[in-house]
Design a protein around this motif. Structure first.
Motif, PDB file in Angstrom:
ATOM      1  N   GLU A 210      -2.900  -5.612  16.805  1.00 50.68           N
ATOM      2  CA  GLU A 210      -3.177  -4.323  16.167  1.00 50.68           C
ATOM      3  C   GLU A 210      -2.628  -4.203  14.744  1.00 50.68           C
ATOM      4  O   GLU A 210      -3.333  -3.683  13.855  1.00 50.68           O
ATOM      5  CB  GLU A 210      -2.672  -3.188  17.053  1.00 50.68           C
ATOM      6  CG  GLU A 210      -3.339  -1.854  16.758  1.00 50.68           C
ATOM      7  CD  GLU A 210      -3.192  -0.881  17.901  1.00 50.68           C
ATOM      8  OE1 GLU A 210      -2.748   0.255  17.633  1.00 50.68           O
ATOM      9  OE2 GLU A 210      -3.510  -1.224  19.056  1.00 50.68           O
ATOM     10  N   PRO A 211      -1.404  -4.672  14.465  1.00 54.67           N
ATOM     11  CA  PRO A 211      -0.942  -4.610  13.073  1.00 54.67           C
ATOM     12  C   PRO A 211      -1.827  -5.428  12.129  1.00 54.67           C
ATOM     13  O   PRO A 211      -2.062  -5.024  10.984  1.00 54.67           O
ATOM     14  CB  PRO A 211       0.484  -5.194  13.154  1.00 54.67           C
ATOM     15  CG  PRO A 211       0.922  -4.889  14.548  1.00 54.67           C
ATOM     16  CD  PRO A 211      -0.307  -5.085  15.373  1.00 54.67           C
ATOM     17  N   ALA A 212      -2.329  -6.565  12.605  1.00 52.14           N
ATOM     18  CA  ALA A 212      -3.207  -7.393  11.773  1.00 52.14           C
ATOM     19  C   ALA A 212      -4.517  -6.676  11.467  1.00 52.14           C
ATOM     20  O   ALA A 212      -5.002  -6.693  10.322  1.00 52.14           O
ATOM     21  CB  ALA A 212      -3.485  -8.725  12.470  1.00 52.14           C
ATOM     22  N   VAL A 213      -5.086  -6.018  12.471  1.00 49.60           N
ATOM     23  CA  VAL A 213      -6.317  -5.250  12.278  1.00 49.60           C
ATOM     24  C   VAL A 213      -6.090  -4.118  11.282  1.00 49.60           C
ATOM     25  O   VAL A 213      -6.907  -3.872  10.389  1.00 49.60           O
ATOM     26  CB  VAL A 213      -6.812  -4.673  13.627  1.00 49.60           C
ATOM     27  CG1 VAL A 213      -7.895  -3.626  13.399  1.00 49.60           C
ATOM     28  CG2 VAL A 213      -7.361  -5.775  14.502  1.00 49.60           C
ATOM     29  N   THR A 214      -4.966  -3.429  11.424  1.00 49.53           N
ATOM     30  CA  THR A 214      -4.663  -2.292  10.557  1.00 49.53           C
ATOM     31  C   THR A 214      -4.435  -2.740   9.120  1.00 49.53           C
ATOM     32  O   THR A 214      -4.860  -2.060   8.178  1.00 49.53           O
ATOM     33  CB  THR A 214      -3.432  -1.534  11.090  1.00 49.53           C
ATOM     34  OG1 THR A 214      -3.626  -1.238  12.481  1.00 49.53           O
ATOM     35  CG2 THR A 214      -3.228  -0.229  10.346  1.00 49.53           C
ATOM     36  N   ALA A 215      -3.792  -3.878   8.933  1.00 48.78           N
ATOM     37  CA  ALA A 215      -3.586  -4.411   7.583  1.00 48.78           C
ATOM     38  C   ALA A 215      -4.922  -4.737   6.922  1.00 48.78           C
ATOM     39  O   ALA A 215      -5.137  -4.444   5.738  1.00 48.78           O
ATOM     40  CB  ALA A 215      -2.707  -5.655   7.637  1.00 48.78           C
ATOM     41  N   LEU A 216      -5.840  -5.336   7.675  1.00 51.40           N
ATOM     42  CA  LEU A 216      -7.168  -5.640   7.137  1.00 51.40           C
ATOM     43  C   LEU A 216      -7.913  -4.354   6.776  1.00 51.40           C
ATOM     44  O   LEU A 216      -8.607  -4.287   5.752  1.00 51.40           O
ATOM     45  CB  LEU A 216      -7.987  -6.443   8.154  1.00 51.40           C
ATOM     46  CG  LEU A 216      -7.593  -7.902   8.355  1.00 51.40           C
ATOM     47  CD1 LEU A 216      -8.402  -8.513   9.497  1.00 51.40           C
ATOM     48  CD2 LEU A 216      -7.826  -8.700   7.069  1.00 51.40           C
ATOM     49  N   ALA A 217      -7.765  -3.334   7.630  1.00 49.68           N
ATOM     50  CA  ALA A 217      -8.425  -2.057   7.360  1.00 49.68           C
ATOM     51  C   ALA A 217      -7.913  -1.439   6.065  1.00 49.68           C
ATOM     52  O   ALA A 217      -8.676  -0.835   5.301  1.00 49.68           O
ATOM     53  CB  ALA A 217      -8.213  -1.093   8.528  1.00 49.68           C
ATOM     54  N   ALA A 218      -6.614  -1.601   5.797  1.00 48.08           N
ATOM     55  CA  ALA A 218      -6.049  -1.056   4.551  1.00 48.08           C
ATOM     56  C   ALA A 218      -6.677  -1.737   3.336  1.00 48.08           C
ATOM     57  O   ALA A 218      -6.897  -1.112   2.303  1.00 48.08           O
ATOM     58  CB  ALA A 218      -4.533  -1.250   4.538  1.00 48.08           C
ATOM     59  N   ASP A 219      -6.973  -3.015   3.461  1.00 51.31           N
ATOM     60  CA  ASP A 219      -7.587  -3.753   2.361  1.00 51.31           C
ATOM     61  C   ASP A 219      -9.072  -3.434   2.193  1.00 51.31           C
ATOM     62  O   ASP A 219      -9.588  -3.419   1.071  1.00 51.31           O
ATOM     63  CB  ASP A 219      -7.439  -5.269   2.584  1.00 51.31           C
ATOM     64  CG  ASP A 219      -6.036  -5.772   2.311  1.00 51.31           C
ATOM     65  OD1 ASP A 219      -5.324  -5.127   1.520  1.00 51.31           O
ATOM     66  OD2 ASP A 219      -5.654  -6.807   2.894  1.00 51.31           O
ATOM     67  N   ARG A 220      -9.758  -3.168   3.310  1.00 53.54           N
ATOM     68  CA  ARG A 220     -11.223  -3.161   3.297  1.00 53.54           C
ATOM     69  C   ARG A 220     -11.885  -1.812   3.544  1.00 53.54           C
ATOM     70  O   ARG A 220     -13.095  -1.668   3.353  1.00 53.54           O
ATOM     71  CB  ARG A 220     -11.732  -4.148   4.359  1.00 53.54           C
ATOM     72  CG  ARG A 220     -11.282  -5.575   4.119  1.00 53.54           C
ATOM     73  CD  ARG A 220     -11.639  -6.478   5.286  1.00 53.54           C
ATOM     74  NE  ARG A 220     -11.261  -7.860   5.038  1.00 53.54           N
ATOM     75  CZ  ARG A 220     -11.392  -8.844   5.930  1.00 53.54           C
ATOM     76  NH1 ARG A 220     -11.902  -8.586   7.137  1.00 53.54           N
ATOM     77  NH2 ARG A 220     -11.016 -10.078   5.621  1.00 53.54           N
ATOM     78  N   ALA A 221     -11.145  -0.824   3.997  1.00 50.62           N
ATOM     79  CA  ALA A 221     -11.759   0.463   4.364  1.00 50.62           C
ATOM     80  C   ALA A 221     -12.471   1.101   3.182  1.00 50.62           C
ATOM     81  O   ALA A 221     -11.930   1.163   2.080  1.00 50.62           O
ATOM     82  CB  ALA A 221     -10.709   1.413   4.918  1.00 50.62           C
TER      83      ALA A 221
END
Length: 233
Positions: A103-114
């Motif tokens: 989940e932290p990895a998914v959230t970090a990617l979302a911060a970059d790409r949202a």
């Protein structure tokens, strides 16, 4: 467990898909033709097709034929969620550990790409959580929030895996305990920290906030399981 002949037929169909002879959306030959091509009986072919339909690899359209599905991650990995819901309580903490990794990895990617639109949807979901009436609504909007974060990551496979290991029944138990302990404000604050980091595209802060949130959930879950465990004298 499937019979060896059926397993061989399943593997042959899988190889046809992997090799590109049958791509997403392709229609399979009629049963007799397919059986001959696979070198097995029609009954074994039928069993193989049933198994691959269950695995979401094939789709039988009545009156039309059998097709290869889109093979998208969220479709193929959907079975993870079904399996997770059948797991016993003693596996629950293992699931949380998996979430703590993913989940932290998914959230970090979302911060970059949202995108701006995705951030707006996540914010609206957070607002619905704020206004939720009762633990059933909290569970629904909590799941919605995390699903939207997963979508914003741009990684369908990773997002599908996180969604799969996030048991709805487990989430319901944890939320019920949180509400009974009057700790919903603290849990909401954890979600808001995730959203705040997403808004400014701070992947490190988003990752840390998600890790804190999963760890907090793990602590609550341990308390729930300890409460449910029979006491010995």
């Amino acid at each position: 467990m499937a019979a060896p002949v059926t397993e061989a037929a399943i593997e042959k169909v899988r190889q046809l898909i992997i090799g590109g002879e049958l791509g997403p959306g392709s229609r399979l030959p009629p049963e007799g033709t397919l059986a001959e091509r696979l070198g097995v009986s029609r009954s074994s072919t039928r069993e193989a097709v049933r198994a691959l339909v269950t695995a979401r690899v094939l789709d039988v359209r009545r009156g039309d034929g059998t097709y290869v599905t889109s093979l998208r991650p969220q479709l193929l990995l959907d079975g993870i969620g079904f399996a997770v819901e059948l797991m016993r309580d003693d596996s629950a903490l293992e699931l949380i550990e998996v979430r703590r990794v993913l989940e932290p990895a998914v959230t970090a990617l979302a911060a970059d790409r949202a995108t701006a639109d995705q951030l707006q949807q996540i914010g609206a979901s957070l607002g619905r959580m704020r206004q939720a009436n009762g633990h059933e609504e909290f569970v629904r909007f909590d799941a919605e929030f995390h699903d939207l974060v997963g979508e914003a990551s741009g990684n369908e496979t990773l997002a599908s895996m996180v969604r799969g290991v996030s048991s709805r029944s487990l989430r319901a138990r944890v939320w019920r305990d949180i509400l009974e302990a009057d700790a919903s404000e603290r849990t909401m604050a954890e979600h808001e920290r995730i959203y705040a980091a997403l808004q400014v595209h701070d992947s490190a802060s988003a990752q840390a906030a998600a890790l804190l949130h999963v760890r907090s959930t793990e602590i609550w879950l341990r308390q729930v399981l300890d409460t449910d465990r029979p006491q010995t004298s």
